[in-house]
Motif scaffolding. Sequence first.
Motif, mmCIF file in Angstrom:
data_model
loop_
_atom_site.group_PDB
_atom_site.id
_atom_site.type_symbol
_atom_site.label_atom_id
_atom_site.label_comp_id
_atom_site.label_asym_id
_atom_site.label_seq_id
_atom_site.Cartn_x
_atom_site.Cartn_y
_atom_site.Cartn_z
ATOM 1 N N LEU A 16 0.830 -1.195 0.000
ATOM 2 C CA LEU A 16 0.000 0.000 0.000
ATOM 3 C C LEU A 16 0.866 1.247 0.000
ATOM 4 O O LEU A 16 1.913 1.303 0.631
ATOM 5 C CB LEU A 16 -0.904 0.000 1.234
ATOM 6 N N VAL A 75 -9.188 2.766 1.952
ATOM 7 C CA VAL A 75 -8.532 1.525 1.562
ATOM 8 C C VAL A 75 -8.941 1.102 0.154
ATOM 9 O O VAL A 75 -8.099 0.737 -0.666
ATOM 10 C CB VAL A 75 -8.849 0.405 2.572
ATOM 11 N N GLN A 160 -1.099 -1.221 6.526
ATOM 12 C CA GLN A 160 -2.438 -0.675 6.324
ATOM 13 C C GLN A 160 -2.996 -0.219 7.666
ATOM 14 O O GLN A 160 -2.701 -0.804 8.706
ATOM 15 C CB GLN A 160 -3.377 -1.719 5.708
#
Length: 384
Positions: A16, A75, A160
Amino acid sequence: MLPDLSFAPPSRRALLRSTAALAALALLDGCSSGSGDAQPAEPTGPQPSAAGWSMPAESAPHTRTFMAWPALEEVWGDQLPGVRQDIASIARAVAAFEPVVLMARPEQAAQARKQCGASVEVIELPVDDLWARDTGPTFVTGPQGLAGVDFGFNGWGGKQTHAEDAQVARRLLDRYGVPRIRASVTGEGGAIEVDGAGTLMATESSWVNANRNPGKSRDEIEAELKQRLGVHKVLWIKGVAGQDITDCHIDALARFAEPGTVVVHRPAADTPPDVWTTASDQALEVLRSATDARGKPLRVVELVEPDAELIPAHNADFLATYLNYYVVNGGVIVPKFGDRAADDRAADIIGELHPGRKVVQVSIDQVAAGGGGIHCATQQQPAV
């Protein structure tokens, strides 16, 4: 013609790159347990004895399946509605075989109930994302009944946001009155695969990694897994570190169909060599020469991925593996991707490996485009 996939959602197959993830990644070189996150509160009462607990195979009877409702636009971006629809489809498919309890934030529970339907029980319990396999407890059984092992979820090593997901295991066990066993190592349920007869498979990349277990050796981690999960032998596969958010979980690489039989994900024949084909090759080599906890050689079955060109939603992060299926009471929930020949072949192989169970195929394009699968989104509570 393939759809425009210039937007790739944050993924379990690609690290990410959100602001929160970058901030967390900066901590990894000098992280303490939990990558700098506050650890869940320890139980105030005595923990269950470590002796006598073991993790049953997924094929053992279940009391229920836990799932989670994806909560955050940060997200998933504009993929969130499609991802939620996939989760609802998986939940309904599982609910045809056994009870499903889906965790959702209080303000999102009504929407989850509407999309999932009456067959799925929705409880108000704060979550960040859908990966119940990783955030929920890993259940074990023994003479004292049922307990849940909390491996201290830390966002796959701080990759995350996970303020709520870090608390899911503890909160869920508290809600159901199940004793909590806090492990001394950090990891995820998707990084564990057991045969129910004393053997565990895992990748070194997702356990022997400073983003989860700084300063811990493989032997130390193995000893804790043996104690907490009641296994006698651990088969270590190298895996791949730093190339996806999970650091190559075992449940996308190799699974037990039954004691003595392992299913291994294999790339399509024309797939150019890369870190993932190398990981599959290494897993195949290890398992073909391995013996299980009973000292018996393993039967290894290959499960070939679909043709990427025949998957409408395919992108670079798409987890096109049939291996991430989920075994339920009387059935197996299997992904389908749009390559009809490969989908049917995989369903036939999985059905043969799980005789007496009905195979149900579910399209999961949006979840797979985010790098996950059906197994990643589910967590079984074994029957006692």
